[in-house]
Structures are given as C-alpha cells and as structure tokens.
Write a protein that holds these residues in place. Structure first.
Motif, PDB file in Angstrom:
ATOM      1  N   LYS A 142       0.806  -1.164  -0.003  1.00  0.00           N
ATOM      2  CA  LYS A 142       0.016  -0.186  -0.071  1.00  0.00           C
ATOM      3  C   LYS A 142       0.945   1.306   0.005  1.00  0.00           C
ATOM      4  O   LYS A 142       0.653   2.206  -0.801  1.00  0.00           O
ATOM      5  N   ASN A 146       1.278   3.950  -2.827  1.00  0.00           N
ATOM      6  CA  ASN A 146       0.785   5.260  -2.598  1.00  0.00           C
ATOM      7  C   ASN A 146       1.838   6.234  -3.258  1.00  0.00           C
ATOM      8  O   ASN A 146       1.794   7.384  -3.486  1.00  0.00           O
ATOM      9  N   SER A 149       1.701   6.996  -6.746  1.00  0.00           N
ATOM     10  CA  SER A 149       0.632   7.421  -7.277  1.00  0.00           C
ATOM     11  C   SER A 149       0.724   9.077  -7.711  1.00  0.00           C
ATOM     12  O   SER A 149       1.310   9.649  -7.356  1.00  0.00           O
ATOM     13  N   LYS A 152      -1.037  12.693  -5.318  1.00  0.00           N
ATOM     14  CA  LYS A 152      -1.061  12.433  -3.996  1.00  0.00           C
ATOM     15  C   LYS A 152      -2.088  12.963  -3.021  1.00  0.00           C
ATOM     16  O   LYS A 152      -2.521  14.008  -3.366  1.00  0.00           O
TER      17      LYS A 152
END
Length: 157
Positions: A142, A146, A149, A152
């Motif tokens: 995870k 993130n 990504s 954000k």
C-alpha cells in the motif's frame, strides 16, 4: 557476493550482487545497521533506491542478475514493463504472457521475485482492485503504490 544494508521508509533492506549484477533486494522484518561502506558492485543500486524513496526516481537503470527458473524470469521481465504509477491485475499479467490459465503460476513467480521494488511486483493487484498477496506485507505494498501514485492525496489525520 557483496552485501549491503540500507534504511528505507519501510524498514531495513538487504542488497546482494556482484560484477554480474544485482541478485537480491529484500526488506527485512528486523532492523539492521546501515552499511557504513557500500561495496562498489552495489553503489548504483543503493544510490538509485535512495533516489526512489526520495521521490526523485521512477525507473531503475541497473544490471540485474536474479536467480530463478526460465518461467520466473519471463514473469519478472513482464513486471519490468509495468510503468511507474500504474497497476495491472494478475489476470492481465497472465494474459500478457500468453496463457490466462497460468494465473496461479504467474502469481507464484511474482511472489518469488528476488529484487524488491527494482522488479515492481508490488504493481500487481487483484482483478477487483484489491491489494492481494505481497511477500513484504500488504502495508508495504500500500505504501509503495501510494508513493508511486500520480495524484498524492492529503490526509486529514
């Protein structure tokens, strides 16, 4: 075989390699002291991993030499094609390798990836979008997704 330990936001990582390339990168469940002297064969890997965690690197340019079966190496090569900030499902990965029925074998090879982050097995998710299976722990998967990504999100807490 040269060995080095580095600190990452996800814990201590162990790196191994030699003049033929990087063979092993894993996150450890125990804290190890960071190597004070980095072997020459691992300097680029340490530098590039640090840049990745600082948000300054999206792609790695390293000589890789993972040990595995021909099938595993085929799966790992396909993982290298997943762009930074993107995910695919195990089913999509199996299809890209030409055999939708090989999904379990593909998932198994994915789980045996010896080059944590460098070969981005964390970018493979369940068909329903779930964070399924990750040898380093789902909390790390995870965090990595993130971190990569493109949008954000800010947290309220």
């Amino acid at each position: 075989m040269a060995t080095a330990y580095i600190n990452t936001p996800l814990g201590s990582a162990k790196l191994e390699g030699d003049e033929n390339g990087l063979t092993y990168v894993t996150v450890l469940e125990t804290d190890e002291p960071e190597s004070k002297i980095i072997p020459e064969d691992l300097e680029d890997a340490v530098y590039q991993l640090n840049e990745y965690f600082e948000g300054k690197r999206q792609n790695f340019d390293l000589l890789l030499n993972p040990e595995g079966t021909e099938f595993q190496k085929k799966v790992w090569a396909a993982l290298l094609e997943i762009p930074f900030g993107k995910t695919i499902s195990y089913l999509e990965l199996s299809k890209s390798l030409g055999d939708v029925k090989a999904i379990r074998a593909v998932a198994s090879a994915n789980g045996k990836n010896p080059l944590w982050i460098i070969i981005p097995c964390h970018r493979v998710i369940g068909s329903d979008g779930s964070l399924t299976g990750y040898a380093g722990g789902l909390h790390r998967k995870k965090w990595l997704l993130n971190h990569e990504s493109p949008s954000k999100q800010q947290t309220l807490f």
